[in-house]
Design an enzyme around this catalytic site. Structure first.
Site, PDB file in Angstrom:
ATOM      1  CD  GLU A   1      -2.806   1.205   2.385  1.00 55.37           C
ATOM      2  OE1 GLU A   1      -3.539   0.195   2.385  1.00 55.37           O
ATOM      3  OE2 GLU A   1      -2.915   2.142   3.201  1.00 55.37           O
TER       4      GLU A   1
ATOM      5  CG  ASP B   1     -11.966   7.557   9.636  1.00 54.73           C
ATOM      6  OD1 ASP B   1     -13.055   7.067   9.987  1.00 54.73           O
ATOM      7  OD2 ASP B   1     -10.898   6.934   9.648  1.00 54.73           O
TER       8      ASP B   1
ATOM      9  CD  GLN C   1      -4.865   0.653   8.791  1.00 51.53           C
ATOM     10  OE1 GLN C   1      -3.806   0.291   8.264  1.00 51.53           O
ATOM     11  NE2 GLN C   1      -5.533   1.739   8.439  1.00 51.53           N
TER      12      GLN C   1
HETATM   13  C1  LIG Z   1      -7.694  -1.627   4.300  1.00 51.22           C
HETATM   14  C2  LIG Z   1      -8.176  -0.226   4.665  1.00 51.22           C
HETATM   15  C3  LIG Z   1      -7.877   0.832   3.800  1.00 51.22           C
HETATM   16  C4  LIG Z   1      -8.330   2.122   4.102  1.00 51.22           C
HETATM   17  N1  LIG Z   1      -8.034   3.149   3.230  1.00 51.22           N
HETATM   18  C5  LIG Z   1      -8.502   4.399   3.473  1.00 51.22           C
HETATM   19  C6  LIG Z   1      -8.273   5.463   2.546  1.00 51.22           C
HETATM   20  O1  LIG Z   1      -7.636   5.284   1.494  1.00 51.22           O
HETATM   21  N2  LIG Z   1      -8.763   6.692   2.852  1.00 51.22           N
HETATM   22  C7  LIG Z   1      -9.473   6.923   3.996  1.00 51.22           C
HETATM   23  O2  LIG Z   1      -9.903   8.056   4.212  1.00 51.22           O
HETATM   24  N3  LIG Z   1      -9.719   5.935   4.893  1.00 51.22           N
HETATM   25  C8  LIG Z   1      -9.249   4.672   4.659  1.00 51.22           C
HETATM   26  N4  LIG Z   1      -9.504   3.665   5.557  1.00 51.22           N
HETATM   27  C9  LIG Z   1     -10.194   3.980   6.814  1.00 51.22           C
HETATM   28  C10 LIG Z   1     -11.720   3.844   6.710  1.00 51.22           C
HETATM   29  O3  LIG Z   1     -12.238   4.791   5.814  1.00 51.22           O
HETATM   30  C11 LIG Z   1     -12.247   4.063   8.135  1.00 51.22           C
HETATM   31  O4  LIG Z   1     -11.886   2.975   8.954  1.00 51.22           O
HETATM   32  C12 LIG Z   1     -13.726   4.378   8.238  1.00 51.22           C
HETATM   33  O5  LIG Z   1     -13.985   4.877   9.559  1.00 51.22           O
HETATM   34  C13 LIG Z   1     -14.613   3.142   8.059  1.00 51.22           C
HETATM   35  O6  LIG Z   1     -14.655   2.787   6.764  1.00 51.22           O
HETATM   36  P1  LIG Z   1     -15.515   1.511   6.289  1.00 51.22           P
HETATM   37  O7  LIG Z   1     -15.393   1.500   4.832  1.00 51.22           O
HETATM   38  O8  LIG Z   1     -15.183   0.303   7.064  1.00 51.22           O
HETATM   39  O9  LIG Z   1     -16.990   2.035   6.728  1.00 51.22           O
HETATM   40  P2  LIG Z   1     -18.386   1.331   7.006  1.00 51.22           P
HETATM   41  O10 LIG Z   1     -18.411  -0.071   6.538  1.00 51.22           O
HETATM   42  O11 LIG Z   1     -19.424   2.260   6.467  1.00 51.22           O
HETATM   43  O12 LIG Z   1     -18.434   1.318   8.605  1.00 51.22           O
HETATM   44  C14 LIG Z   1     -18.332   2.529   9.340  1.00 51.22           C
HETATM   45  C15 LIG Z   1     -19.078   2.390  10.661  1.00 51.22           C
HETATM   46  O13 LIG Z   1     -20.486   2.284  10.406  1.00 51.22           O
HETATM   47  C16 LIG Z   1     -21.012   1.121  11.039  1.00 51.22           C
HETATM   48  N5  LIG Z   1     -22.066   0.605  10.169  1.00 51.22           N
HETATM   49  C17 LIG Z   1     -21.908   0.015   8.950  1.00 51.22           C
HETATM   50  N6  LIG Z   1     -23.111  -0.301   8.432  1.00 51.22           N
HETATM   51  C18 LIG Z   1     -24.037   0.083   9.336  1.00 51.22           C
HETATM   52  C19 LIG Z   1     -25.476   0.029   9.393  1.00 51.22           C
HETATM   53  N7  LIG Z   1     -26.184  -0.502   8.395  1.00 51.22           N
HETATM   54  N8  LIG Z   1     -26.095   0.530  10.494  1.00 51.22           N
HETATM   55  C20 LIG Z   1     -25.385   1.090  11.511  1.00 51.22           C
HETATM   56  N9  LIG Z   1     -24.027   1.161  11.510  1.00 51.22           N
HETATM   57  C21 LIG Z   1     -23.381   0.677  10.447  1.00 51.22           C
HETATM   58  C22 LIG Z   1     -19.827   0.162  11.171  1.00 51.22           C
HETATM   59  O14 LIG Z   1     -20.004  -0.782  12.205  1.00 51.22           O
HETATM   60  C23 LIG Z   1     -18.713   1.162  11.478  1.00 51.22           C
HETATM   61  O15 LIG Z   1     -18.729   1.503  12.845  1.00 51.22           O
HETATM   62  C24 LIG Z   1      -9.073   2.366   5.292  1.00 51.22           C
HETATM   63  C25 LIG Z   1      -9.351   1.286   6.166  1.00 51.22           C
HETATM   64  C26 LIG Z   1      -8.918   0.013   5.850  1.00 51.22           C
HETATM   65  C27 LIG Z   1      -9.220  -1.113   6.793  1.00 51.22           C
END
Ligand SMILES: Cc1cc2nc3c(=O)[nH]c(=O)nc-3n(C[C@H](O)[C@H](O)[C@H](O)COP(=O)(O)OP(=O)(O)OC[C@H]3O[C@@H](n4cnc5c(N)ncnc54)[C@H](O)[C@@H]3O)c2cc1C
Length: 287
Positions: free
Chosen positions: A17, A109, A175
């Protein structure tokens, strides 16, 4: 070029990455790092995206550059926080035109500097997955949080939401974390919820323990005290690097033994620890 699901089927994959640098010094550092690491022939590389579009052009540019200079499979990250559907569609069309075949669909985030993003059209990452699926043929990856997402209301609810998202994705990526049991527990919980999607664990050869601890804790994970103490007690950068690489190599082996379909490495736009790690894992004869 094979898509990431195809690579995983033929696996194990070893991927890297990178993130878009913030200044010219960072650009030079990334260019040198790519020159050192791309000859290791990673299965694919991913490029992060600044939430709300803060690195939009830089992400596109780096994705294009790595694809054209090294002929590598590149996975752009894409976050939906603060974006409209029209903005996301425009980005998808750009990647399609560039020949990209896979995408990591994320929520993102809020910016750390307190800037407020516009409301946007997406509430959760799963909605972005559905949107991308409707409009394109991309294979779609999502984020997996082995130790739970920091904003989740409960571990069970978090596991349920993650399972629902993983079920509609083609693969997931984690992560970095430091103990194999987090991945093993997570995979057991996903299997119990009927998930069969491959999940690639993240491994970092730590060279900067203070920065790594901060990043892990912000993402809701844990940094082992003993590893931190060993790294902080190192007397030279080379000694510290050897400790970080040894831990990462042992963890990668444990994860592969536990059935992980590949390992996603986090070089933090630097090369030395990652070349040492490839060497320790026997992934190249000479580096
Ligand atoms: C491999 C990896 C790469 C990443 N790369 C980036 C990047 O390039 N840029 C960046 O800005 N960030 C990045 N992140 C961070 C990521 O954007 C954050 O961790 C963010 O807070 C959560 O993203 P997510 O896609 O898991 O969100 P989601 O899947 O939408 O989850 C976010 C929150 O919402 C909750 N949730 C989900 N669905 C529901 C529902 N139906 N009802 C109620 N609650 C719900 C989940 O439990 C969680 O607490 C990365 C993370 C990982 C693991």
């Amino acid at each position: 070029m094979p898509t990431i699901p195809a690579l995983l089927q033929a696996g194990p994959t070893y991927s890297l990455e990178f993130y878009p640098p913030r200044n010219e010094k960072g650009d030079r550092q990334l260019a040198r790092t790519l020159d050192h690491l791309m000859p290791l022939e990673p299965s694919f590389v991913s490029v992060t995206y600044g939430a709300g579009g803060t690195s939009r052009e830089r992400t596109e540019e780096i994705v294009h550059d790595i694809r054209s200079r090294f002929g590598a499979q590149v996975l752009p990250h894409l976050t939906c926080i603060g974006h409209t559907k029209a903005e996301i569609e425009a980005l998808l069309r750009t990647y399609e035109a560039d020949g990209v075949t896979d995408l990591l669909a994320l929520h993102g985030d809020p910016p750390a500097d307190g800037r407020v993003l516009p409301e946007g059209d997406f509430r959760y990452a799963v909605e972005l997955v559905e949107f991308v699926r409707e409009l394109t043929e991309f294979s779609i990856g999502v984020a997996a949080h082995t130790e739970g997402h920091p904003l989740a209301t409960s571990r069970e609810a978090d596991r349920d939401h993650q399972a629902a998202k993983l079920k509609v994705a083609d693969f997931a990526m984690c992560q970095f974390f430091f103990e194999a049991r987090h991945y093993i527990d997570f995979m057991e919980d996903m299997a119990a919820r009927g998930v069969t999607t491959p999940v690639i664990p993240g491994v970092i050869p730590v060279t900067n323990p203070a920065q790594t601890r901060r990043m892990v804790e912000m993402a809701g994970g844990t940094f082992p005290t003993e590893l931190g103490a060993r790294l902080e007690g190192a007397e030279t950068p080379a000694e510290g690097r050897a400790i970080g690489v040894e831990h990462a190599a042992n963890l990668a082996r444990e994860l592969l033994d536990a059935g992980a379909p590949g390992i996603h490495f986090y070089p933090m736009n630097r090369w030395m620890a990652t070349t040492d790690l490839y060497d320790a894992l026997g992934l190249v004869e000479t580096v």
